[in-house]
Design an enzyme around this catalytic site. Structure first.
Site, PDB file in Angstrom:
ATOM      1  N   LEU A  65      -5.273  -6.246 -10.477  1.00  0.00           N
ATOM      2  CA  LEU A  65      -4.422  -7.460 -10.504  1.00  0.00           C
ATOM      3  C   LEU A  65      -3.107  -7.123  -9.649  1.00  0.00           C
ATOM      4  O   LEU A  65      -2.743  -5.878  -9.686  1.00  0.00           O
ATOM      5  CB  LEU A  65      -4.140  -7.934 -12.220  1.00  0.00           C
ATOM      6  CG  LEU A  65      -5.515  -8.184 -12.521  1.00  0.00           C
ATOM      7  CD1 LEU A  65      -4.949  -8.557 -14.260  1.00  0.00           C
ATOM      8  CD2 LEU A  65      -6.209  -9.360 -12.321  1.00  0.00           C
ATOM      9  N   PRO A  66      -2.576  -7.937  -9.386  1.00  0.00           N
ATOM     10  CA  PRO A  66      -1.324  -7.689  -8.421  1.00  0.00           C
ATOM     11  C   PRO A  66      -0.108  -6.822  -9.037  1.00  0.00           C
ATOM     12  O   PRO A  66       0.388  -5.696  -8.696  1.00  0.00           O
ATOM     13  CB  PRO A  66      -0.588  -9.064  -8.171  1.00  0.00           C
ATOM     14  CG  PRO A  66      -1.851 -10.005  -8.315  1.00  0.00           C
ATOM     15  CD  PRO A  66      -2.577  -9.455  -9.317  1.00  0.00           C
ATOM     16  N   THR A  96      -1.995  -1.533  -9.471  1.00  0.00           N
ATOM     17  CA  THR A  96      -0.650  -0.629  -9.657  1.00  0.00           C
ATOM     18  C   THR A  96       0.268  -1.229 -10.443  1.00  0.00           C
ATOM     19  O   THR A  96       1.037  -2.447  -9.782  1.00  0.00           O
ATOM     20  CB  THR A  96      -0.351  -0.245  -7.987  1.00  0.00           C
ATOM     21  OG1 THR A  96      -1.561   0.147  -7.325  1.00  0.00           O
ATOM     22  CG2 THR A  96       0.690   0.699  -7.939  1.00  0.00           C
ATOM     23  N   LYS A 171       0.469   7.733  -9.097  1.00  0.00           N
ATOM     24  CA  LYS A 171       0.608   6.901  -7.942  1.00  0.00           C
ATOM     25  C   LYS A 171       1.869   6.729  -7.266  1.00  0.00           C
ATOM     26  O   LYS A 171       1.925   6.797  -6.193  1.00  0.00           O
ATOM     27  CB  LYS A 171      -0.187   5.650  -8.615  1.00  0.00           C
ATOM     28  CG  LYS A 171      -0.042   4.235  -7.474  1.00  0.00           C
ATOM     29  CD  LYS A 171      -0.945   4.096  -6.423  1.00  0.00           C
ATOM     30  CE  LYS A 171      -0.734   3.114  -5.592  1.00  0.00           C
ATOM     31  NZ  LYS A 171      -1.646   3.270  -4.260  1.00  0.00           N
ATOM     32  N   LYS A 246       6.676  -2.460  -2.955  1.00  0.00           N
ATOM     33  CA  LYS A 246       6.432  -2.581  -4.293  1.00  0.00           C
ATOM     34  C   LYS A 246       6.303  -1.239  -4.824  1.00  0.00           C
ATOM     35  O   LYS A 246       6.940  -1.121  -5.980  1.00  0.00           O
ATOM     36  CB  LYS A 246       4.929  -3.358  -4.393  1.00  0.00           C
ATOM     37  CG  LYS A 246       4.462  -3.419  -5.753  1.00  0.00           C
ATOM     38  CD  LYS A 246       2.926  -3.535  -5.828  1.00  0.00           C
ATOM     39  CE  LYS A 246       2.484  -3.597  -7.195  1.00  0.00           C
ATOM     40  NZ  LYS A 246       1.059  -3.701  -7.423  1.00  0.00           N
TER      41      LYS A 246
END
Ligand code: NAD
Length: 296
Positions: A65-66, A96, A171, A246
């Protein structure tokens, strides 16, 4: 073989779900976009119409998902995954998201006796489709061991990064470093050019000297030296500047929470925000070269 409920069949999730089907699993697909569900159905998934419907008979859940708010909204609540999934199920969140949200969701899942890992990915849409993603996984050793077979169907390199949330830590730290190194590489090429040294000559020297780095050798932001790099197609992504921003914002959020000093990470976020303000964040992240060259 397992029955997998897969949530979020967008750019990344569609390829990942298709690879789970190819590995012989039954994949029950749900997305807010009916178009995304139809596309997944064509790849061999079973279309479902709600979170609960997707969870019917599923012993594994994958979410792609976003952002953190989407992940929390689908895992929590009376209609959510944690409340409705079958006992003993394995949950894998590959989105992420911020470290705190990842840890909060895993803690809630474990409190219900469920196994859960955060497993964000490196590699873009092409790697998702090809099944060659890199997974950075946080969670208990036993949850990691259970998740491995599914991650191997979607990726090539699978790393256990330690406790819950550590996949997200790996990440954001990796991508913060990538953003910083990309900007530094742009500065060096732009300065060399201004001082009369052409990109190819500088590349030949620096790529075998101590300035060498991935942003230069695999993804050179100056057109010419690396033919596959987005700089040779007017910075068409690739990995967009919006996605880099992001991740840089997630890194700054995590740094603030951990009271860690990341001055270059903060500056990288500011520079990518300028690209966003100029409505150029749909460029590849190496398009920050345009900003450094003063073209925006
Ligand atoms: P995307 O926007 O293409 O797909 C996300 C999907 O989630 C959409 O189809 C959306 O409709 C669906 N969705 C949102 N809320 C939902 C809900 N409550 N229930 C069901 N479906 C829901 O995004 P993407 O590019 O596939 O990226 C997914 C994640 O992977 C992000 O966290 C991103 O940061 C990460 N990521 C992306 C890339 C990349 O190159 N695109 C690379 C590495 C990591």
């Amino acid at each position: 073989m397992s029955t997998i409920a897969f949530f979020g069949l967008g750019n990344m999730g569609s390829g990942m779900a298709a690879n789970l089907v190819k590995a012989g699993h039954t994949v029950r697909a749900y997305d807010l976009s009916s178009e995304a569900v139809e596309h997944a159905e064509k790849a061999g998934c079973i279309a479902t119409s709600s979170t609960k419907h997707a969870l019917d008979g599923a012993d594994v859940v994958v979410t792609m998902l976003p952002a953190g708010k989407h992940v929390k909204s689908i895992y929590f609540g009376a209609d959510g995954i944690i409340e409705n999934v079958q006992d003993g199920a394995l949950l894998i969140d590959s989105s992420t998201i911020d470290v705190d949200s990842a840890r909060e969701v895993i803690e809630a899942a474990e409190a219900k006796g469920l196994n859960m890992v955060d497993a964000p990915v490196s590699g873009g849409v092409a790697a998702a489709a090809a099944g060659t993603l890199t997974f950075m996984v946080g969670g208990s050793k036993s949850a990691f061991a259970k998740a491995s077979i599914y991650l191997e169907a979607m990726g090539k390199n699978i790393f256990h990064a330690g406790e819950a949330g550590n996949g997200q830590v790996a990440k954001v730290c990796n991508n913060m470093l990538l953003g910083i190194s990309m900007i530094g590489t742009c500065e060096a090429f732009a300065l060399a050019e201004k001082l009369g040294l052409d990109a190819q000559t500088f590349f030949d020297i620096s790529s075998t000297a101590s300035g060498q780095n991935w942003s230069m050798t695999s993804y050179c932001p100056a057109p010419g030296p690396v033919s596959s790099a987005p700089s040779n197609r007017d910075y068409k992504p690739g990995f967009s500047a919006a996605m880099m921003l992001k991740d840089l914002r997630l890194a700054q959020q995590a740094a603030g929470a951990a009271d860690a000093s990341t001055p270059l990470g903060a500056h990288a976020e500011e520079l990518y925000t300028k690209l966003e303000t100029a409505n150029k964040d749909d460029l590849d992240f190496s398009g920050i070269m345009k900003l450094i060259r003063g073209e925006l």
